[in-house]
Design a protein around this motif. Sequence first.
Motif, PDB file in Angstrom:
ATOM      1  N   ARG A   1      13.533 -25.068  -0.194  1.00 30.37           N
ATOM      2  CA  ARG A   1      12.179 -24.412   0.746  1.00 30.37           C
ATOM      3  C   ARG A   1      12.461 -23.375  -0.108  1.00 30.37           C
TER       4      ARG A   1
ATOM      5  N   ASP B   1      11.179 -20.077  -0.405  1.00 35.01           N
ATOM      6  CA  ASP B   1      12.074 -19.016  -0.110  1.00 35.01           C
ATOM      7  C   ASP B   1      13.657 -19.047  -0.713  1.00 35.01           C
TER       8      ASP B   1
ATOM      9  N   THR C   1      15.718 -19.675   1.855  1.00 34.93           N
ATOM     10  CA  THR C   1      16.194 -19.839   3.249  1.00 34.93           C
ATOM     11  C   THR C   1      16.402 -21.406   4.019  1.00 34.93           C
TER      12      THR C   1
END
Length: 348
Positions: A242, A244, A246
């Motif tokens: 992902r 970001d 996370t």
Amino acid sequence: MVNTRPAKTNSGRFFEDYSVGDVIAHAVPRTVSGGERALYHALYPARHALYSSDEFARRSGLPKSPLDDLAAFHVVFGKTVPDVSLNAVANLGYAEGRWLKPVYEGDTLRSESEVIGVKQNSNGKSGVVYVRTRGLNQRDETVMEYVRWVMVRKGNLDAPVPETVIPELQKVIPADQLVIPEGLDFSSYDFAASGESHRWGDYEIGETIDHVDGVTVEEAEHMMATRLWQNTAKVHFDTTARPDGTRLIYGGHVISMARALSFNGLANAQIIVGLNGGAHANPCLAGTTIRAWSEVLDKAETTAPGVGAIRLRLVATSGGAPFELKGEDGKYRPEVLLDLDYWALMPL
């Protein structure tokens, strides 16, 4: 030296690898035991009596306590991930889910899916795949079935655009199509053992219930859950999957947590028999505190002694006021994590 042997590893299917009509037999069959029940109840504050006590189940007409409905769902679902959603961006929704036979300790479950729809997204980088999945036991009996649709990345951006096929799906499973477990009888129901006195007749269509309690999701339990259900979707394990960095909490983890929280107010909604629809409205990450509320959507009588069916909307949130689902723009509010529409069985 150049290795010319074919690759033995599998990077998973991408959107262009699916065609309507494909039938996928998923690996690996799994025999369930009391361990699955114990771990399920350790992961979630699950305490519905029918799934906790053999004696309560026998008093209700069953031979013994079955595996929790959602635990069986997770086993069946997890097997589909390597073939359906390994390269998924998100699991988008569910429909036409029915639990057809209880799953008991010692049963061996396997899964198969049929591709029933495809639609490439306008960005050309991904598309939506619709599959109908069946979970079968060692006797080749279908124990459950459901439709889900998943947004999947394209591996080859130049792959031809497939003809769009979007299946027509029932918005609600009619009550007369729900399958009641053989022998189920709530005419001698033990309300003291179940934890609440509220029965089918005490609930009104349109009634809303705030389940009050909250549980904070931790990374450790989520990782244990995805491993337990053999869910190999990269977004749940790999922080590089992902943008970001996370790990996305498995949507089924949110469903089970919300269902467990609904015990406070719906302790006698014992058995899930139908999944009309569901949406993972917003992503859930570790550290989120999940709360839940329900709305009574419909009720129906059944042919089983002492048994009524109740249709419920179960909403999981990360905060905010209960009973608020969508904003003025018609979109889910940012704190809404899950919107699930299901049928359950309850004593009359």
